[in-house]
Motif scaffolding. Structure first.
Motif, PDB file in Angstrom:
ATOM      1  N   GLY A 115      -2.223 -16.694   4.512  1.00 49.76           N
ATOM      2  CA  GLY A 115      -3.017 -16.048   3.463  1.00 49.76           C
ATOM      3  C   GLY A 115      -4.474 -16.462   3.452  1.00 49.76           C
ATOM      4  N   PRO A 116      -4.794 -17.774   3.387  1.00 49.55           N
ATOM      5  CA  PRO A 116      -6.196 -18.193   3.386  1.00 49.55           C
ATOM      6  C   PRO A 116      -6.934 -17.792   4.659  1.00 49.55           C
ATOM      7  CG  PRO A 116      -4.770 -19.963   2.610  1.00 49.55           C
ATOM      8  CD  PRO A 116      -3.874 -18.888   3.160  1.00 49.55           C
ATOM      9  N   ARG A 117      -6.229 -17.773   5.785  1.00 53.28           N
ATOM     10  CA  ARG A 117      -6.862 -17.369   7.045  1.00 53.28           C
ATOM     11  C   ARG A 117      -7.251 -15.896   7.001  1.00 53.28           C
ATOM     12  NH1 ARG A 117      -3.071 -18.335  11.767  1.00 53.28           N
ATOM     13  NH2 ARG A 117      -4.939 -17.647  12.918  1.00 53.28           N
ATOM     14  N   ILE A 118      -6.381 -15.076   6.412  1.00 55.83           N
ATOM     15  CA  ILE A 118      -6.690 -13.648   6.297  1.00 55.83           C
ATOM     16  C   ILE A 118      -7.894 -13.436   5.387  1.00 55.83           C
ATOM     17  CG2 ILE A 118      -5.855 -11.461   5.347  1.00 55.83           C
ATOM     18  CD1 ILE A 118      -3.107 -12.144   6.385  1.00 55.83           C
ATOM     19  N   VAL A 122     -11.288 -11.644   6.592  1.00 56.02           N
ATOM     20  CA  VAL A 122     -11.826 -10.448   5.941  1.00 56.02           C
ATOM     21  C   VAL A 122     -13.301 -10.636   5.601  1.00 56.02           C
ATOM     22  CG1 VAL A 122     -11.725  -9.041   3.851  1.00 56.02           C
ATOM     23  CG2 VAL A 122      -9.615  -9.649   5.036  1.00 56.02           C
ATOM     24  N   GLU A 123     -13.641 -11.809   5.071  1.00 53.06           N
ATOM     25  CA  GLU A 123     -15.035 -12.081   4.720  1.00 53.06           C
ATOM     26  C   GLU A 123     -15.928 -12.058   5.954  1.00 53.06           C
ATOM     27  OE1 GLU A 123     -14.794 -15.824   2.780  1.00 53.06           O
ATOM     28  OE2 GLU A 123     -13.994 -15.014   0.895  1.00 53.06           O
ATOM     29  N   GLU A 124     -15.469 -12.692   7.033  1.00 53.61           N
ATOM     30  CA  GLU A 124     -16.284 -12.769   8.247  1.00 53.61           C
ATOM     31  C   GLU A 124     -16.399 -11.409   8.934  1.00 53.61           C
ATOM     32  OE1 GLU A 124     -14.456 -15.815  10.549  1.00 53.61           O
ATOM     33  OE2 GLU A 124     -15.200 -17.456   9.273  1.00 53.61           O
ATOM     34  N   LEU A 125     -15.291 -10.665   8.970  1.00 47.65           N
ATOM     35  CA  LEU A 125     -15.328  -9.347   9.603  1.00 47.65           C
ATOM     36  C   LEU A 125     -16.145  -8.358   8.786  1.00 47.65           C
ATOM     37  CD1 LEU A 125     -11.636  -9.044  10.873  1.00 47.65           C
ATOM     38  CD2 LEU A 125     -13.705  -9.239  12.274  1.00 47.65           C
ATOM     39  N   THR A 126     -16.091  -8.478   7.475  1.00 48.53           N
ATOM     40  CA  THR A 126     -16.890  -7.595   6.623  1.00 48.53           C
ATOM     41  C   THR A 126     -18.373  -7.798   6.894  1.00 48.53           C
ATOM     42  OG1 THR A 126     -15.210  -7.595   4.872  1.00 48.53           O
ATOM     43  CG2 THR A 126     -17.451  -6.975   4.237  1.00 48.53           C
ATOM     44  N   THR A 127     -18.777  -9.057   7.054  1.00 50.06           N
ATOM     45  CA  THR A 127     -20.175  -9.354   7.369  1.00 50.06           C
ATOM     46  C   THR A 127     -20.538  -8.840   8.760  1.00 50.06           C
ATOM     47  OG1 THR A 127     -20.106 -11.350   5.992  1.00 50.06           O
ATOM     48  CG2 THR A 127     -21.864 -11.201   7.639  1.00 50.06           C
ATOM     49  N   GLN A 130     -20.014  -4.821   8.727  1.00 48.95           N
ATOM     50  CA  GLN A 130     -20.692  -4.140   7.619  1.00 48.95           C
ATOM     51  C   GLN A 130     -19.804  -3.096   6.949  1.00 48.95           C
ATOM     52  OE1 GLN A 130     -23.976  -4.936   6.407  1.00 48.95           O
ATOM     53  NE2 GLN A 130     -23.307  -6.700   7.644  1.00 48.95           N
ATOM     54  N   ARG A 131     -18.517  -3.400   6.910  1.00 47.21           N
ATOM     55  CA  ARG A 131     -17.519  -2.562   6.235  1.00 47.21           C
ATOM     56  C   ARG A 131     -16.239  -3.373   6.097  1.00 47.21           C
ATOM     57  NH1 ARG A 131     -13.775  -1.291  10.001  1.00 47.21           N
ATOM     58  NH2 ARG A 131     -14.447  -1.096  12.181  1.00 47.21           N
ATOM     59  N   SER A 132     -15.314  -2.858   5.314  1.00 44.24           N
ATOM     60  CA  SER A 132     -14.040  -3.548   5.170  1.00 44.24           C
ATOM     61  C   SER A 132     -13.236  -3.417   6.460  1.00 44.24           C
ATOM     62  CB  SER A 132     -13.241  -2.961   4.003  1.00 44.24           C
ATOM     63  OG  SER A 132     -13.935  -3.139   2.786  1.00 44.24           O
ATOM     64  N   PRO A 133     -12.710  -4.502   6.982  1.00 46.34           N
ATOM     65  CA  PRO A 133     -11.947  -4.437   8.243  1.00 46.34           C
ATOM     66  C   PRO A 133     -10.584  -3.791   8.030  1.00 46.34           C
ATOM     67  CG  PRO A 133     -11.832  -6.646   7.342  1.00 46.34           C
ATOM     68  CD  PRO A 133     -12.804  -5.885   6.479  1.00 46.34           C
ATOM     69  N   GLN A 134     -10.078  -3.164   9.090  1.00 54.36           N
ATOM     70  CA  GLN A 134      -8.754  -2.576   9.053  1.00 54.36           C
ATOM     71  C   GLN A 134      -7.719  -3.622   9.465  1.00 54.36           C
ATOM     72  OE1 GLN A 134      -8.691   1.024  11.355  1.00 54.36           O
ATOM     73  NE2 GLN A 134     -10.475   1.898  10.313  1.00 54.36           N
ATOM     74  N   VAL A 135      -6.450  -3.312   9.198  1.00 56.52           N
ATOM     75  CA  VAL A 135      -5.387  -4.279   9.442  1.00 56.52           C
ATOM     76  C   VAL A 135      -5.343  -4.700  10.899  1.00 56.52           C
ATOM     77  CG1 VAL A 135      -2.886  -4.623   9.444  1.00 56.52           C
ATOM     78  CG2 VAL A 135      -3.972  -3.504   7.503  1.00 56.52           C
ATOM     79  N   TYR A 141      -8.266 -10.360  15.259  1.00 58.64           N
ATOM     80  CA  TYR A 141      -9.170 -11.476  15.000  1.00 58.64           C
ATOM     81  C   TYR A 141      -8.412 -12.790  14.871  1.00 58.64           C
ATOM     82  CZ  TYR A 141     -13.007 -14.087  12.784  1.00 58.64           C
ATOM     83  OH  TYR A 141     -13.974 -15.012  12.466  1.00 58.64           O
ATOM     84  N   LEU A 142      -7.249 -12.724  14.215  1.00 62.35           N
ATOM     85  CA  LEU A 142      -6.447 -13.933  13.979  1.00 62.35           C
ATOM     86  C   LEU A 142      -5.390 -14.166  15.055  1.00 62.35           C
ATOM     87  CD1 LEU A 142      -5.862 -13.593  10.120  1.00 62.35           C
ATOM     88  CD2 LEU A 142      -7.468 -15.108  11.282  1.00 62.35           C
ATOM     89  N   GLU A 143      -5.257 -13.202  15.984  1.00 58.88           N
ATOM     90  CA  GLU A 143      -4.259 -13.288  17.054  1.00 58.88           C
ATOM     91  C   GLU A 143      -2.842 -13.376  16.488  1.00 58.88           C
ATOM     92  OE1 GLU A 143      -5.405 -16.557  19.524  1.00 58.88           O
ATOM     93  OE2 GLU A 143      -7.063 -15.458  20.454  1.00 58.88           O
ATOM     94  N   VAL A 144      -2.589 -12.510  15.511  1.00 61.07           N
ATOM     95  CA  VAL A 144      -1.239 -12.381  14.945  1.00 61.07           C
ATOM     96  C   VAL A 144      -0.894 -10.895  14.956  1.00 61.07           C
ATOM     97  CG1 VAL A 144      -1.457 -14.424  13.493  1.00 61.07           C
ATOM     98  CG2 VAL A 144      -2.120 -12.190  12.567  1.00 61.07           C
TER      99      VAL A 144
END
Length: 261
Positions: A115-118, A122-127, A130-135, A141-144
């Motif tokens: 959970g905390p990793r996601i 999300v915060e890093e990918l949004t930056t 410049q948009r909300s990341p998709q699943v 990004y997390l290799e899961v």
């Protein structure tokens, strides 16, 4: 050195003296002095992680456990101040408590840890995007797997369950109901109706005398002797008719149970 600096120096020396005494003798008096001295530190960390969720007291108690653990393990030979050593220990205890104890339902540890990793991803990918990341982008990004991301995001809602007594607005006029009002319950009347229909269907195969015998023995709770006297027949005749009636009912229910549904 001015008097203020000298006082501070003396106070620090006194604290480290208390820590040495605590590690060597474990006296209650020394422990009390140290707990009182670092009380504000523990409370500030507890408030930071509580975030207004009402866990202040619990996190404070857990933080104190972390403080005592740090006092026992602190080694001045590492040339680190006690505070720099204690804070990670206290925070670790608080985070462990939050992870293991404050979820409303049981959630697998891998979900709690992901959970905390996601959230961070999300915060890093949004930056970055410049948009909300998709699943699928979070998963890559997390290799899961995407399933793990979706499961974690869904189970994350279990962190704080709503009370069934919590009021929610029902309409624009401001009337309210509770969640419990909206939860369906099992209606036993349907099952009772099905059973009644089944019995009515089955009883149709009985003669009037057989029905009367079952009514006396099973509904009026009369003995076979009392039933015989009531119907002016022998007890043996009652027993024979009762057995035959029950056999006919069993066969009727076994062969055609679905017709009454």
């Amino acid at each position: 050195m001015d008097s203020k600096q000298q006082s501070t120096k003396i106070d620090e020396e006194q604290i480290y003296q208390w820590i040495r005494e605590f590690q060597e003798y474990q006296t209650e008096d020394t422990q009390t002095k140290l707990v009182m001295h670092f009380d504000s530190l523990v409370r500030s960390l507890a408030r930071k992680f509580s975030r207004g969720q009402g866990h202040d007291d619990d996190l404070y108690q857990v933080g104190m456990i972390g403080l005592l653990a740090a006092l026992r393990r602190y080694d001045p030979s590492y040339n680190r101040s006690f505070e720099s050593f204690a804070v990670p220990t206290i925070v670790g205890e608080i985070k462990r408590f939050i992870r293991d104890k404050t979820w409303s339902v049981h959630v697998p540890r891998r979900i709690k840890e992901l959970g905390p990793r996601i959230k961070k991803a999300v915060e890093e990918l949004t930056t970055e995007l410049q948009r909300s990341p998709q699943v699928h982008e979070i998963a890559h990004y997390l290799e899961v797997s995407e399933e793990e991301v979706l499961e974690t995001m869904e189970m994350g809602k279990s962190y704080q369950a709503l009370s069934v007594d919590g009021a929610i607005e029902a309409d624009s006029e401001g009337s309210v109901v509770t969640l419990l009002d909206l939860v369906g319950s099992t209606e036993e009347g349907f099952e009772q109706t099905d059973q009644q229909l089944l019995l009515e269907k089955a009883f149709a195969v009985l003669t009037d005398r057989e029905k009367e015998i079952l009514r006396c023995t099973y509904f009026e709770h009369l003995s076979q002797k009392e039933t015989g006297e009531y119907l002016d027949i022998s007890q043996m005749h009652v027993s024979r008719l009762q057995r035959r009636a029950l056999q006919k009912l069993r066969e009727s229910i076994r062969v055609e149970p679905s017709e009454c549904l």
